[in-house]
Motif scaffolding. Sequence first.
Motif, mmCIF file in Angstrom:
data_model
loop_
_atom_site.group_PDB
_atom_site.id
_atom_site.type_symbol
_atom_site.label_atom_id
_atom_site.label_comp_id
_atom_site.label_asym_id
_atom_site.label_seq_id
_atom_site.Cartn_x
_atom_site.Cartn_y
_atom_site.Cartn_z
ATOM 1 N N GLY A 97 0.864 -1.136 0.048
ATOM 2 C CA GLY A 97 0.135 -0.024 0.020
ATOM 3 C C GLY A 97 0.626 1.321 -0.016
ATOM 4 N N GLU A 98 0.033 2.583 0.316
ATOM 5 C CA GLU A 98 0.641 3.609 -0.176
ATOM 6 C C GLU A 98 1.868 4.092 0.628
ATOM 7 O OE1 GLU A 98 -0.113 5.623 -2.649
ATOM 8 O OE2 GLU A 98 -1.174 4.149 -3.018
ATOM 9 N N ARG A 99 2.241 3.499 1.871
ATOM 10 C CA ARG A 99 3.199 3.606 2.624
ATOM 11 C C ARG A 99 4.545 3.571 1.909
ATOM 12 N NH1 ARG A 99 2.142 -1.578 5.278
ATOM 13 N NH2 ARG A 99 4.022 -2.626 6.024
ATOM 14 N N PHE A 100 4.550 2.650 1.005
ATOM 15 C CA PHE A 100 5.972 2.645 0.225
ATOM 16 C C PHE A 100 5.792 3.521 -1.227
ATOM 17 C CE2 PHE A 100 6.413 -1.212 2.901
ATOM 18 C CZ PHE A 100 7.622 -1.171 3.278
ATOM 19 N N SER A 101 4.802 4.522 -1.176
ATOM 20 C CA SER A 101 4.691 5.292 -2.568
ATOM 21 C C SER A 101 5.961 6.070 -2.626
ATOM 22 C CB SER A 101 3.423 6.279 -2.186
ATOM 23 O OG SER A 101 2.907 6.465 -3.422
ATOM 24 N N PRO A 102 6.517 6.115 -3.890
ATOM 25 C CA PRO A 102 7.916 6.896 -4.088
ATOM 26 C C PRO A 102 7.699 8.260 -4.052
ATOM 27 C CG PRO A 102 7.066 5.663 -6.069
ATOM 28 C CD PRO A 102 6.184 5.254 -5.006
ATOM 29 N N PRO A 103 8.332 8.926 -3.097
ATOM 30 C CA PRO A 103 8.375 10.378 -3.226
ATOM 31 C C PRO A 103 8.775 10.954 -4.485
ATOM 32 C CG PRO A 103 9.543 9.662 -1.445
ATOM 33 C CD PRO A 103 9.331 8.646 -2.179
ATOM 34 N N GLN A 104 8.067 12.339 -4.960
ATOM 35 C CA GLN A 104 8.419 13.023 -5.891
ATOM 36 C C GLN A 104 9.782 13.244 -6.527
ATOM 37 O OE1 GLN A 104 6.370 13.445 -8.649
ATOM 38 N NE2 GLN A 104 5.283 12.139 -7.683
ATOM 39 N N SER A 105 10.682 13.686 -5.451
ATOM 40 C CA SER A 105 12.071 13.728 -5.791
ATOM 41 C C SER A 105 12.834 12.779 -6.342
ATOM 42 C CB SER A 105 12.654 14.171 -4.147
ATOM 43 O OG SER A 105 12.482 13.118 -3.248
ATOM 44 N N LEU A 106 12.347 11.596 -5.847
ATOM 45 C CA LEU A 106 13.033 10.150 -6.521
ATOM 46 C C LEU A 106 12.507 9.908 -7.772
ATOM 47 C CD1 LEU A 106 14.718 7.466 -5.994
ATOM 48 C CD2 LEU A 106 12.306 6.450 -5.203
ATOM 49 N N VAL A 107 11.223 10.045 -7.996
ATOM 50 C CA VAL A 107 10.354 9.798 -9.366
ATOM 51 C C VAL A 107 11.137 10.891 -10.327
ATOM 52 C CG1 VAL A 107 8.557 9.964 -10.658
ATOM 53 C CG2 VAL A 107 8.411 8.852 -8.329
ATOM 54 N N THR A 108 11.057 11.987 -10.000
ATOM 55 C CA THR A 108 11.868 13.086 -11.008
ATOM 56 C C THR A 108 13.318 12.820 -11.163
ATOM 57 O OG1 THR A 108 10.437 14.462 -9.655
ATOM 58 C CG2 THR A 108 11.560 15.564 -11.378
ATOM 59 N N ARG A 109 14.086 12.423 -10.492
ATOM 60 C CA ARG A 109 15.525 12.194 -10.601
ATOM 61 C C ARG A 109 15.626 11.174 -11.359
ATOM 62 N NH1 ARG A 109 15.599 14.946 -5.927
ATOM 63 N NH2 ARG A 109 17.817 15.983 -5.533
ATOM 64 N N VAL A 110 14.940 9.910 -11.477
ATOM 65 C CA VAL A 110 14.808 8.955 -12.251
ATOM 66 C C VAL A 110 14.391 9.227 -13.579
ATOM 67 C CG1 VAL A 110 13.969 6.474 -12.786
ATOM 68 C CG2 VAL A 110 14.553 7.264 -10.565
ATOM 69 N N LYS A 111 13.552 9.951 -13.719
ATOM 70 C CA LYS A 111 13.038 10.515 -15.027
ATOM 71 C C LYS A 111 14.120 11.301 -15.949
ATOM 72 C CE LYS A 111 7.945 10.682 -14.594
ATOM 73 N NZ LYS A 111 7.162 11.703 -13.776
ATOM 74 N N ALA A 112 14.874 12.009 -14.867
ATOM 75 C CA ALA A 112 15.863 12.869 -15.479
ATOM 76 C C ALA A 112 17.342 12.126 -15.917
ATOM 77 C CB ALA A 112 16.273 13.956 -14.522
ATOM 78 N N GLY A 113 16.995 10.840 -15.553
ATOM 79 C CA GLY A 113 18.461 9.962 -15.958
ATOM 80 C C GLY A 113 19.509 9.975 -14.688
ATOM 81 N N MET A 114 18.953 10.654 -13.618
ATOM 82 C CA MET A 114 20.093 10.761 -12.321
ATOM 83 C C MET A 114 19.938 9.487 -11.603
ATOM 84 S SD MET A 114 19.063 14.708 -12.042
ATOM 85 C CE MET A 114 19.941 14.896 -10.338
ATOM 86 N N LEU A 115 20.786 8.643 -11.919
ATOM 87 C CA LEU A 115 20.635 7.390 -11.351
ATOM 88 C C LEU A 115 21.533 7.055 -10.314
ATOM 89 C CD1 LEU A 115 19.726 5.267 -14.639
ATOM 90 C CD2 LEU A 115 18.206 6.412 -13.316
ATOM 91 N N GLY A 116 22.346 8.043 -9.983
ATOM 92 C CA GLY A 116 23.388 7.680 -8.686
ATOM 93 C C GLY A 116 24.602 7.456 -9.514
ATOM 94 N N ARG A 117 25.643 7.190 -8.906
ATOM 95 C CA ARG A 117 26.861 6.788 -9.130
ATOM 96 C C ARG A 117 27.325 6.471 -10.773
ATOM 97 N NH1 ARG A 117 31.235 6.860 -5.204
ATOM 98 N NH2 ARG A 117 30.432 7.351 -3.306
ATOM 99 N N LYS A 118 26.483 5.510 -11.017
ATOM 100 C CA LYS A 118 26.649 4.980 -12.419
ATOM 101 C C LYS A 118 26.252 5.967 -13.618
ATOM 102 C CE LYS A 118 22.061 2.556 -12.218
ATOM 103 N NZ LYS A 118 21.324 1.412 -12.159
ATOM 104 N N SER A 119 25.498 6.975 -13.344
ATOM 105 C CA SER A 119 25.253 7.872 -14.131
ATOM 106 C C SER A 119 25.820 9.167 -13.899
ATOM 107 C CB SER A 119 23.809 8.142 -14.356
ATOM 108 O OG SER A 119 23.251 8.955 -13.199
ATOM 109 N N GLY A 120 26.554 9.241 -12.884
ATOM 110 C CA GLY A 120 27.306 10.636 -12.636
ATOM 111 C C GLY A 120 26.737 11.615 -11.647
ATOM 112 N N ALA A 121 25.424 11.409 -11.328
ATOM 113 C CA ALA A 121 24.737 12.082 -10.565
ATOM 114 C C ALA A 121 23.305 11.506 -10.073
ATOM 115 C CB ALA A 121 24.412 13.670 -11.204
ATOM 116 N N GLY A 122 22.993 11.698 -8.805
ATOM 117 C CA GLY A 122 21.793 11.197 -8.313
ATOM 118 C C GLY A 122 21.410 12.011 -7.123
ATOM 119 N N TRP A 123 21.421 11.661 -5.956
ATOM 120 C CA TRP A 123 21.284 12.698 -4.897
ATOM 121 C C TRP A 123 22.435 13.511 -4.730
ATOM 122 C CZ3 TRP A 123 16.415 12.767 -3.381
ATOM 123 C CH2 TRP A 123 15.699 11.876 -3.687
#
Length: 293
Positions: free
Chosen positions: A255-281
Amino acid sequence: MAEIQSVAVIGAGTMGNGLAQSCAMAGLTVGLVDTEERFLQRGLDNVRTSLARFVRSQKLSQEQADASFARIHPSTALAEAVANVDIVIEVVPELMELKQAVFRQLAKAVKPGTVMATNTSQLSITAIASAVDRPEDVIGTHFFNPVVLMRLVEIVRGLRTSEHALEAALELTRRLGKEAAICKRDTVGFITTRAIVALRLECMRMYEEGIASIEDIDHAMRLGFNHPMGPFELNDFNGLDVGLNNALSLRDAYGERFSPPQSLVTRVKAGMLGRKSGAGWYDYSDAKTKLEH
Ligand SMILES: NC(=O)c1ccc[n+]([C@@H]2O[C@H](COP(=O)([O-])OP(=O)(O)OC[C@H]3O[C@@H](n4cnc5c(N)ncnc54)[C@H](O)[C@@H]3O)[C@@H](O)[C@H]2O)c1
């Protein structure tokens, strides 16, 4: 049960080569299988580099490192490589259909009664096992990255997993000098993924609510709870896309308690996937700096 002397590892990627190395360092004979020579070579290169590091830090002698490396036998012929081993561990990408296809191949090629383990981090063991006519021999053995250093093996029983398969997984864990935590029921996220995702999502919500910065939340979790990495750093290490997928399947199950926050969804949409893409958080293009949008 009889002692485990040999293992076949199916998939020579990040987890597969680490697992092959851990098994070889524990004295097991290892068949390492992938679909192409170049993937095997890449896996073996990683093992070589890691063994050299063990030698440099004097945790292994050069002779021990050479002997470990020699115990790993690379192969693209799955049926041949698994025909005589004591246990098989599948470490191919996290796709249900691919894993089921591999298990169908394995079930035809191994000796009767050979336990077939999967390193899935979140797929249903029961569903993977449903692809074969001996689901009792299938079990989850969830190793952690980097396998040579991480001590936990999360052992997950499918609905039809036998006691024999559980014993074999425990024996393998012991043989590798690791420790087991048993997840008694095959549920989404098992123990570790469910717990870490819950923590991480709450930290993301705190950041979105402006309660604290990404850096301060990471700092608090490292120093306050002795976590080696903060939740944002760890998410950058494992991949934001992987984290998002985990959250989505946990949301479907709980259920909704595991709903992903927008800050995560937006970064993934932008291709900011973390170390492997050079940027994430954080930004990794230069030295690590904080990135807050
Ligand atoms: N990477 C991690 O941090 C991590 C941690 C815990 C669990 N896992 C799980 O471990 C599994 C493997 O992850 P990974 O990160 O090592 O993936 P990866 O993509 O690095 O490696 C997968 C390997 O499997 C090979 N492969 C694909 N199809 C194959 C087939 N039919 N037969 C043999 N080899 C095949 C690929 O060529 C590749 O070398 C996944 O289920 C993943 O969820 C990963």
